[in-house]
Scaffold this motif. Structure first.
Motif, PDB file in Angstrom:
ATOM      1  N   LEU A 133     -29.828  41.339 -23.476  1.00  0.00           N
ATOM      2  CA  LEU A 133     -29.454  40.195 -24.183  1.00  0.00           C
ATOM      3  C   LEU A 133     -28.815  40.789 -25.466  1.00  0.00           C
ATOM      4  O   LEU A 133     -29.223  41.842 -25.992  1.00  0.00           O
ATOM      5  CB  LEU A 133     -30.693  39.281 -24.536  1.00  0.00           C
ATOM      6  CG  LEU A 133     -31.464  38.965 -23.360  1.00  0.00           C
ATOM      7  CD1 LEU A 133     -32.360  38.013 -23.930  1.00  0.00           C
ATOM      8  CD2 LEU A 133     -30.323  37.783 -22.683  1.00  0.00           C
ATOM      9  N   PRO A 191     -27.534  37.101 -32.004  1.00  0.00           N
ATOM     10  CA  PRO A 191     -28.268  35.623 -32.099  1.00  0.00           C
ATOM     11  C   PRO A 191     -29.834  35.864 -32.861  1.00  0.00           C
ATOM     12  O   PRO A 191     -30.198  35.121 -33.811  1.00  0.00           O
ATOM     13  CB  PRO A 191     -28.267  35.170 -30.705  1.00  0.00           C
ATOM     14  CG  PRO A 191     -27.154  35.621 -30.034  1.00  0.00           C
ATOM     15  CD  PRO A 191     -27.194  37.128 -30.510  1.00  0.00           C
ATOM     16  N   ILE A 221     -33.640  30.655 -28.091  1.00  0.00           N
ATOM     17  CA  ILE A 221     -32.563  31.566 -27.637  1.00  0.00           C
ATOM     18  C   ILE A 221     -32.936  32.538 -26.488  1.00  0.00           C
ATOM     19  O   ILE A 221     -32.055  32.641 -25.659  1.00  0.00           O
ATOM     20  CB  ILE A 221     -32.562  32.421 -29.251  1.00  0.00           C
ATOM     21  CG1 ILE A 221     -32.081  31.694 -30.238  1.00  0.00           C
ATOM     22  CG2 ILE A 221     -31.407  33.691 -28.858  1.00  0.00           C
ATOM     23  CD1 ILE A 221     -31.929  32.522 -31.532  1.00  0.00           C
ATOM     24  N   THR A 222     -34.151  33.135 -26.535  1.00  0.00           N
ATOM     25  CA  THR A 222     -34.447  33.848 -25.715  1.00  0.00           C
ATOM     26  C   THR A 222     -34.430  33.645 -24.072  1.00  0.00           C
ATOM     27  O   THR A 222     -33.928  33.964 -23.106  1.00  0.00           O
ATOM     28  CB  THR A 222     -35.783  34.536 -25.742  1.00  0.00           C
ATOM     29  OG1 THR A 222     -35.661  35.372 -27.028  1.00  0.00           O
ATOM     30  CG2 THR A 222     -36.092  35.631 -24.768  1.00  0.00           C
ATOM     31  N   PRO A 247     -33.158  30.555 -22.801  1.00  0.00           N
ATOM     32  CA  PRO A 247     -32.030  29.953 -22.233  1.00  0.00           C
ATOM     33  C   PRO A 247     -31.076  30.863 -22.011  1.00  0.00           C
ATOM     34  O   PRO A 247     -30.265  30.840 -20.621  1.00  0.00           O
ATOM     35  CB  PRO A 247     -31.526  29.036 -23.264  1.00  0.00           C
ATOM     36  CG  PRO A 247     -32.782  28.534 -24.124  1.00  0.00           C
ATOM     37  CD  PRO A 247     -33.684  29.663 -24.182  1.00  0.00           C
ATOM     38  N   MET A 248     -31.069  31.991 -22.657  1.00  0.00           N
ATOM     39  CA  MET A 248     -30.132  33.200 -22.230  1.00  0.00           C
ATOM     40  C   MET A 248     -30.601  34.093 -21.055  1.00  0.00           C
ATOM     41  O   MET A 248     -30.136  34.576 -20.502  1.00  0.00           O
ATOM     42  CB  MET A 248     -29.964  34.098 -23.603  1.00  0.00           C
ATOM     43  CG  MET A 248     -29.238  33.560 -24.730  1.00  0.00           C
ATOM     44  SD  MET A 248     -29.082  34.641 -26.143  1.00  0.00           S
ATOM     45  CE  MET A 248     -28.113  36.011 -25.320  1.00  0.00           C
ATOM     46  N   LEU A 249     -32.345  33.972 -21.047  1.00  0.00           N
ATOM     47  CA  LEU A 249     -32.726  34.810 -19.889  1.00  0.00           C
ATOM     48  C   LEU A 249     -32.584  33.836 -18.504  1.00  0.00           C
ATOM     49  O   LEU A 249     -33.376  34.641 -17.600  1.00  0.00           O
ATOM     50  CB  LEU A 249     -34.107  35.161 -20.381  1.00  0.00           C
ATOM     51  CG  LEU A 249     -34.833  36.215 -19.527  1.00  0.00           C
ATOM     52  CD1 LEU A 249     -34.150  37.666 -19.634  1.00  0.00           C
ATOM     53  CD2 LEU A 249     -36.294  36.109 -19.962  1.00  0.00           C
ATOM     54  N   TYR A 308     -31.676  35.333 -15.192  1.00  0.00           N
ATOM     55  CA  TYR A 308     -32.382  36.453 -14.596  1.00  0.00           C
ATOM     56  C   TYR A 308     -33.588  35.884 -14.163  1.00  0.00           C
ATOM     57  O   TYR A 308     -34.146  36.214 -13.123  1.00  0.00           O
ATOM     58  CB  TYR A 308     -32.896  37.150 -15.730  1.00  0.00           C
ATOM     59  CG  TYR A 308     -31.678  38.115 -16.334  1.00  0.00           C
ATOM     60  CD1 TYR A 308     -31.099  39.260 -15.601  1.00  0.00           C
ATOM     61  CD2 TYR A 308     -30.884  37.742 -17.318  1.00  0.00           C
ATOM     62  CE1 TYR A 308     -30.126  39.930 -15.946  1.00  0.00           C
ATOM     63  CE2 TYR A 308     -29.831  38.281 -17.888  1.00  0.00           C
ATOM     64  CZ  TYR A 308     -29.320  39.756 -17.336  1.00  0.00           C
ATOM     65  OH  TYR A 308     -28.441  40.074 -17.949  1.00  0.00           O
ATOM     66  N   ARG A 349     -24.527  29.510 -15.352  1.00  0.00           N
ATOM     67  CA  ARG A 349     -23.354  30.598 -15.605  1.00  0.00           C
ATOM     68  C   ARG A 349     -22.127  29.788 -16.203  1.00  0.00           C
ATOM     69  O   ARG A 349     -21.390  30.284 -17.289  1.00  0.00           O
ATOM     70  CB  ARG A 349     -22.908  31.361 -14.290  1.00  0.00           C
ATOM     71  CG  ARG A 349     -22.017  32.476 -14.878  1.00  0.00           C
ATOM     72  CD  ARG A 349     -21.693  33.281 -13.470  1.00  0.00           C
ATOM     73  NE  ARG A 349     -20.872  32.678 -12.400  1.00  0.00           N
ATOM     74  CZ  ARG A 349     -20.182  33.131 -11.424  1.00  0.00           C
ATOM     75  NH1 ARG A 349     -20.457  34.118 -11.239  1.00  0.00           N
ATOM     76  NH2 ARG A 349     -19.614  32.400 -10.615  1.00  0.00           N
ATOM     77  N   ALA A 402     -22.863  28.911 -19.651  1.00  0.00           N
ATOM     78  CA  ALA A 402     -22.913  29.983 -20.839  1.00  0.00           C
ATOM     79  C   ALA A 402     -21.415  30.367 -20.988  1.00  0.00           C
ATOM     80  O   ALA A 402     -21.116  30.823 -22.157  1.00  0.00           O
ATOM     81  CB  ALA A 402     -23.589  31.043 -20.067  1.00  0.00           C
ATOM     82  N   ARG A 403     -20.543  30.318 -20.052  1.00  0.00           N
ATOM     83  CA  ARG A 403     -19.003  30.431 -20.395  1.00  0.00           C
ATOM     84  C   ARG A 403     -18.387  29.293 -21.158  1.00  0.00           C
ATOM     85  O   ARG A 403     -17.329  29.366 -21.358  1.00  0.00           O
ATOM     86  CB  ARG A 403     -18.498  30.731 -19.086  1.00  0.00           C
ATOM     87  CG  ARG A 403     -18.905  32.033 -18.346  1.00  0.00           C
ATOM     88  CD  ARG A 403     -18.111  32.160 -17.010  1.00  0.00           C
ATOM     89  NE  ARG A 403     -18.409  33.362 -16.225  1.00  0.00           N
ATOM     90  CZ  ARG A 403     -17.667  33.627 -15.071  1.00  0.00           C
ATOM     91  NH1 ARG A 403     -17.109  33.007 -14.647  1.00  0.00           N
ATOM     92  NH2 ARG A 403     -18.372  34.945 -14.478  1.00  0.00           N
TER      93      ARG A 403
END
Length: 321
Positions: free
Chosen positions: A207, A211, A229-230, A232-234, A237, A314, A317-318
């Motif tokens: 990551l 942020p 933060i962690t 949602p970005m994770l 995975y 994905r 996220a884009r």
């Protein structure tokens, strides 16, 4: 050829070199055209190797086929599937398989995520601990099940001894219907939690730090950083690790069969164990194949759901949705 070369002021030697070069270019072009087919040939062979037994299973599932009654073999055109609708054993198998898969995936995901968060920082100690924690994953599930079977032995098992110290006298582990599911889930967690941990740890360490640095400067608490933060970005995975484990756990065979063989009774009669017993004990090939085709259909639906959610995350996220 010689007259034309003299006409343009070219020597015969130069003409011969030009022909050789032209042939080399043509050969290179042909090889580039054939190369994609050569590279895809192993994948095609693997696909054929998968489709042949898959088609055979579908063919057997539509038959009335018992090894003990070879003279009575014939097509029943889906009668095996229709019989499942009125059989309590099938619905019990479906329920046990889904409950087992759901509990193992959720518990291993939570434990793996917790361990990954503790080992997130790149230090020598954390790297050493992560390697040590991978040791159960290198153990064959059957061997792990047999080890736990010895450790839960009521006469000399160390886990049974600890349960007695904790006040649980005569804890029956896999031999009691009320504790059999807990026992096999315990073995599954011990073996496969490192798999979840290593995937989530790789995701955490990949990551971007910007942020988190901005949130720290703004005074955002750690728990809010995790939820906003962690996590949602994770999430890609998390979905990937959960999908792999779900597809594996819903097809679980070795741990359950080595510990309880689907018992006591039908307490742990999952799809793979039920199909195995139908094939090798009851010699009912048609019913066993039908069970495996239904298991394939369930895994197909679940994998499609996970993949669609992963693609949606994905795109989000884009910024495409």
């Amino acid at each position: 050829m010689t007259g034309r070369s003299h006409r343009f002021g070219l020597s015969p030697r130069f003409e011969k070199i030009s022909e050789v070069q032209h042939k080399g270019i043509r050969a290179g072009r042909i090889s580039r055209e054939v190369l994609p087919y050569l590279l895809s040939l192993p994948a095609l062979l693997v696909c054929i190797g998968i489709l042949i037994p898959f088609g055979t299973a579908i063919w057997y599932s539509l038959q009335r086929y018992r090894l003990s009654q070879p003279w009575n073999r014939g097509m029943n055109w889906g009668e095996n599937y229709l019989n499942f609708l009125s059989e309590p054993d099938f619905w019990n198998t479906l329920q046990v398989s889904l409950v087992y898969a759901g509990l193992t995936v959720v518990l291993e995901l939570l434990l793996g995520l917790g361990i990954a968060l503790l080992l997130r920082r790149r230090t020598r100690l954390n790297n050493f601990i992560s390697v040590i924690l991978l040791m159960p994953l290198m153990t064959a599930p059957v061997l792990a099940a047999l080890m736990f079977k010895l450790m839960t032995n009521p006469n000399f098992g160390i886990l049974s001894y600890f349960m007695q110290l904790a006040g649980f006298e005569d804890f029956r582990w896999g031999s009691d219907p009320s504790t059999a599911l807990f026992t096999v889930i315990l073995v599954d967690i011990w073996v496969y939690t490192p798999f979840m941990m290593i995937l989530l740890l790789a995701g955490l360490r990949s990551l971007p730090p910007q942020p988190f640095e901005a949130a720290a400067l703004d005074g955002v608490p750690r728990w809010q950083q995790f939820w906003r933060i962690t996590l949602p970005m994770l999430m890609p995975y998390v979905l990937t690790a959960s999908l792999f484990r779900l597809l594996d756990s819903i097809q679980q065979f070795d741990i359950i069969y080595a510990l309880t063989q689907g018992g006591p009774g039908d307490t742990l009669m999952v799809f793979q164990v039920e199909a195995y017993l139908n094939f090798f004990q009851s010699t009912n090939i048609g019913r066993s194949a039908a069970l495996l085709i239904i298991l394939w259909a369930i895994t197909f639906v679940l994998s499609n759901m996970f993949v669609k959610n992963w693609l949606r995350l994905r795109e989000r996220a884009r910024g495409e949705i």
